[in-house]
Design an enzyme around this catalytic site. Structure first.
Site, mmCIF file in Angstrom:
data_model
loop_
_atom_site.group_PDB
_atom_site.id
_atom_site.type_symbol
_atom_site.label_atom_id
_atom_site.label_comp_id
_atom_site.label_asym_id
_atom_site.label_seq_id
_atom_site.Cartn_x
_atom_site.Cartn_y
_atom_site.Cartn_z
ATOM 1 N N PRO A 197 50.773 41.515 33.820
ATOM 2 C CG PRO A 197 49.083 43.029 34.287
ATOM 3 C CD PRO A 197 49.385 41.817 33.460
ATOM 4 N NE ARG A 216 52.149 42.157 42.375
ATOM 5 C CZ ARG A 216 51.223 41.622 41.599
ATOM 6 N NH1 ARG A 216 51.543 40.596 40.815
ATOM 7 N NH2 ARG A 216 49.999 42.078 41.578
ATOM 8 C CE1 TYR A 266 49.461 37.771 43.838
ATOM 9 C CE2 TYR A 266 50.525 39.781 44.619
ATOM 10 C CZ TYR A 266 49.431 39.144 44.066
ATOM 11 O OH TYR A 266 48.308 39.853 43.744
ATOM 12 C CG ASN A 282 49.044 34.733 36.869
ATOM 13 O OD1 ASN A 282 48.146 35.569 36.877
ATOM 14 N ND2 ASN A 282 49.777 34.465 37.933
ATOM 15 C CB ALA A 312 45.686 43.611 37.441
ATOM 16 C CG HIS A 320 44.671 33.761 39.218
ATOM 17 N ND1 HIS A 320 45.048 34.930 38.612
ATOM 18 C CD2 HIS A 320 43.553 33.355 38.587
ATOM 19 C CE1 HIS A 320 44.196 35.230 37.655
ATOM 20 N NE2 HIS A 320 43.272 34.286 37.612
ATOM 21 N NE ARG A 357 44.610 38.955 46.888
ATOM 22 C CZ ARG A 357 45.573 39.393 46.079
ATOM 23 N NH1 ARG A 357 45.960 38.646 45.061
ATOM 24 N NH2 ARG A 357 46.146 40.562 46.312
ATOM 25 N NE ARG A 399 43.340 41.429 44.428
ATOM 26 C CZ ARG A 399 44.332 42.090 43.828
ATOM 27 N NH1 ARG A 399 44.639 41.839 42.579
ATOM 28 N NH2 ARG A 399 45.020 43.011 44.477
HETATM 29 C C1 DQA Z 1 47.253 37.162 40.405
HETATM 30 C C2 DQA Z 1 45.973 37.635 41.089
HETATM 31 C C3 DQA Z 1 45.516 38.944 40.481
HETATM 32 O O1 DQA Z 1 44.341 39.390 41.159
HETATM 33 C C4 DQA Z 1 46.576 40.007 40.655
HETATM 34 O O2 DQA Z 1 46.170 41.201 40.012
HETATM 35 C C5 DQA Z 1 47.903 39.571 40.162
HETATM 36 C C6 DQA Z 1 48.349 38.208 40.474
HETATM 37 C C7 DQA Z 1 47.814 35.879 41.083
HETATM 38 O O3 DQA Z 1 48.623 35.201 40.456
HETATM 39 O O4 DQA Z 1 47.455 35.588 42.221
HETATM 40 O O5 DQA Z 1 48.657 40.337 39.575
HETATM 41 O O6 DQA Z 1 46.995 36.851 39.058
#
Ligand code: DQA
Length: 143
Positions: free
Chosen positions: A11, A19, A24, A73, A76, A99, A106, A110
């Site tokens: 997601p 985003r 990211y 990946n 969440a 990720h 973080r 998480r």
């Molecule tokens: C993520 C890290 C996750 O905690 C977050 O919810 C994401 C992106 C990453 O690629 O850093 O959606 O998977």
């Protein structure tokens, strides 16, 4: 013929590029896919994204049946999905968790991870390069 390597994205990863770029980065998911396609070394990729937990579970099951390896990946769902954990436990091909950020550095929410205990390896915090590392490893592991 060699089976494809599945690259499955969960997601909100469709929003990459706009985003939270400070976390990211500026690459879109299409940019990441295009960079991977330059590194396939004769292999085929199934590169997909979904915002739906059930669809991600379906794709893990499909990849276990029809693929050589999974690069995942889970976004969440990494931190929430027992269904995904169970699907990965049942998986018979290597699973490389990726990720972009490093969730371990973080927020507290998480720190729960349902993917890592069912994965072969985890790569986190390298940005899009993490996908490259994962693909190189998946190619070597399944040559
Ligand atoms: C993520 C890290 C996750 O905690 C977050 O919810 C994401 C992106 C990453 O690629 O850093 O959606 O998977």
């Amino acid at each position: 013929m060699t089976k494809p390597i599945y690259v499955l994205n969960g997601p909100n990863l469709n929003l990459l590029g706009t985003r939270e770029p400070e976390i990211y980065g500026h690459d879109t998911l299409d940019d990441i896919r295009d960079a991977l396609l330059e590194r396939v070394d004769g292999r085929t990729l199934e590169f997909r994204q979904t915002n739906s937990e059930g669809e991600l579970v379906d794709w893990v099951q499909e990849a276990s049946r029809d693929g050589a390896a999974i690069i995942l990946n889970a976004g969440a769902y990494t931190h929430t999905s027992i269904a995904l954990h169970d699907a990965l436990r049942a998986c018979t091909v290597p699973v490389i968790e990726v990720h972009l950020s490093n969730p371990a550095a973080r927020e507290a929410f998480r720190q729960t991870n349902y993917v890592a205990p069912a994965a072969t390896a985890t790569i986190a915090g390298l940005g899009p390069r993490g996908y490259h590392v994962a693909l190189d490893a998946a190619i070597r592991m399944t040559a």
